[in-house]
Scaffold this motif. Structure first.
Motif, mmCIF file in Angstrom:
data_model
loop_
_atom_site.group_PDB
_atom_site.id
_atom_site.type_symbol
_atom_site.label_atom_id
_atom_site.label_comp_id
_atom_site.label_asym_id
_atom_site.label_seq_id
_atom_site.Cartn_x
_atom_site.Cartn_y
_atom_site.Cartn_z
ATOM 1 N N ALA A 102 0.814 -1.223 0.000
ATOM 2 C CA ALA A 102 0.000 0.000 0.000
ATOM 3 C C ALA A 102 0.848 1.274 0.000
ATOM 4 C CB ALA A 102 -0.979 -0.009 1.167
ATOM 5 N N PRO A 103 1.846 1.404 0.880
ATOM 6 C CA PRO A 103 2.654 2.620 0.843
ATOM 7 C C PRO A 103 3.463 2.767 -0.437
ATOM 8 C CG PRO A 103 3.529 1.060 2.452
ATOM 9 C CD PRO A 103 2.191 0.561 2.044
ATOM 10 N N LEU A 104 3.860 1.648 -1.041
ATOM 11 C CA LEU A 104 4.583 1.710 -2.305
ATOM 12 C C LEU A 104 3.690 2.261 -3.414
ATOM 13 C CD1 LEU A 104 6.515 -1.701 -2.276
ATOM 14 C CD2 LEU A 104 7.402 0.576 -1.719
ATOM 15 N N LEU A 105 2.439 1.806 -3.439
ATOM 16 C CA LEU A 105 1.503 2.309 -4.445
ATOM 17 C C LEU A 105 1.207 3.789 -4.216
ATOM 18 C CD1 LEU A 105 -1.070 -0.630 -4.683
ATOM 19 C CD2 LEU A 105 0.818 -0.118 -6.243
ATOM 20 N N ALA A 202 9.381 -2.735 -4.622
ATOM 21 C CA ALA A 202 10.165 -1.640 -4.056
ATOM 22 C C ALA A 202 11.441 -1.412 -4.849
ATOM 23 C CB ALA A 202 10.491 -1.947 -2.593
ATOM 24 N N ALA A 203 12.135 -2.488 -5.194
ATOM 25 C CA ALA A 203 13.387 -2.366 -5.941
ATOM 26 C C ALA A 203 13.150 -1.760 -7.313
ATOM 27 C CB ALA A 203 14.044 -3.742 -6.069
ATOM 28 N N ALA A 204 12.058 -2.160 -7.957
ATOM 29 C CA ALA A 204 11.748 -1.622 -9.284
ATOM 30 C C ALA A 204 11.455 -0.134 -9.214
ATOM 31 C CB ALA A 204 10.571 -2.372 -9.893
ATOM 32 N N LEU A 205 10.719 0.281 -8.188
ATOM 33 C CA LEU A 205 10.405 1.710 -8.032
ATOM 34 C C LEU A 205 11.670 2.523 -7.795
ATOM 35 C CD1 LEU A 205 7.126 1.639 -5.891
ATOM 36 C CD2 LEU A 205 7.381 1.758 -8.370
ATOM 37 N N VAL A 206 12.568 1.993 -6.995
ATOM 38 C CA VAL A 206 13.836 2.678 -6.764
ATOM 39 C C VAL A 206 14.614 2.812 -8.073
ATOM 40 C CG1 VAL A 206 16.094 2.500 -5.653
ATOM 41 C CG2 VAL A 206 14.010 2.045 -4.335
ATOM 42 N N ALA A 207 14.646 1.730 -8.854
ATOM 43 C CA ALA A 207 15.362 1.763 -10.145
ATOM 44 C C ALA A 207 14.743 2.793 -11.092
ATOM 45 C CB ALA A 207 15.355 0.393 -10.776
#
Length: 210
Positions: A102-105, A202-207
Motif C-alpha cells: 500500500a505505501p509503495l503504491l 520496491a526495488a523496481a520503483l527505486v530503479a
C-alpha cells in the motif's frame, strides 16, 4: 526480479496484477471451506481442481455466469454444494493486502499513473472491490478479464490494455507474480517485473527513480 532494464524516467505508466501483487490470496482456504461443507478430504478436492479448466477460464473471461461455473465445479469436484456454499468458499481466497504494498503504491501514484490488470471473475470482483477500496483507489483504471473478455497471457489482452492506457507498450512497466504473464507482456513490448514479494516492487520503483 526484473528481466528488463529499469532506469529513472523509463516509464510513463505502471501496470499491476492484483493477486499476490496487491491482494494476498490463499487457495487452500477455498478448498478447506468446500471440503468442510462436502465432508471430503481437502487433498481430494485440491487434486481435482485445475486452473487450466475450460470452465474456469471461460468464467474469467465473462463468458459464463457464476451459476454455470459452480455447476461445472459440481461435476469436476464430485460434490453437491449449493451455489451459496460454493460462493462462500470461492471468496475465501482473499486474505488481505500484500504486506508493504500500500505505501509503495501511494508513493508511486504521486509520480506516475497506476493501472491494474487482473485475470478474475465477477464473483471475486463483487467481493474484493468494496473490501479493498482503499488500496485499489490508487489505480486510475482496473482492467478485469471478466469485463474485457480477454485473459493474460493472451497477446490480445495486453494489446487491449496498452491501447486503453494510451502510452507505448515500451513505456509501461508491468508487475505480475506469474512468469508466463511476464513473458506474455514482454512479447508485446512491455517492461516486465516478476514479483515474488513487495521487495521486488520496491526495488523496481527505486530503479525507476520513484
Amino acid at each position: 526480479m526484473t528481466q528488463s532494464p529499469l532506469f529513472p524516467g523509463a516509464a510513463d505508466a505502471l501496470l499491476f496484477d492484483l493477486g499476490r501483487v496487491v491482494l494476498d490470496i490463499d487457495f487452500s482456504k477455498v478448498v478447506a471451506c468446500w471440503a468442510g461443507h462436502a465432508g471430503r478430504e481437502v487433498a481430494q478436492l485440491a487434486g481435482r481442481f485445475s486452473w487450466r479448466d475450460e470452465f474456469y477460464q471461460r468464467h474469467e473471461k465473462g463468458e459464463i455466469s457464476d451459476a454455470e461455473f459452480f455447476a461445472a465445479l459440481r461435476k469436476l469436484l464430485g460434490i453437491e454444494l449449493s451455489d451459496a456454499q460454493f460462493l462462500e468458499g470461492w471468496n475465501k481466497i482473499f486474505v488481505g493486502e500484500m504486506p508493504g504494498v500500500a505505501p509503495l503504491l501511494a508513493r508511486a501514484a504521486k509520480r506516475l499513473p497506476l493501472y491494474a490488470f487482473s485475470n478474475t471473475n465477477s464473483a471475486h470482483v463483487d467481493h474484493f472491490s468494496p473490501r479493498y477500496a482503499d488500496v485499489l483507489g490508487h489505480f486510475r483504471e482496473i482492467f478485469l478479464s471478466s469485463s474485457i473478455g480477454l485473459r493474460k497471457p493472451d497477446a490480445k489482452a495486453y494489446d487491449h490494455v496498452v491501447q486503453a492506457i494510451g502510452v507505448p507498450a515500451s513505456r509501461i512497466v508491468f508487475f505480475d507474480d506469474l512468469a508466463e504473464n511476464i513473458a506474455g507482456a514482454q512479447a508485446r513490448g512491455l517492461i516486465g517485473v516478476h514479483v515474488t514479494s513487495h521487495d521486488d516492487v520496491a526495488a523496481a520503483l527505486v530503479a525507476l527513480g520513484i
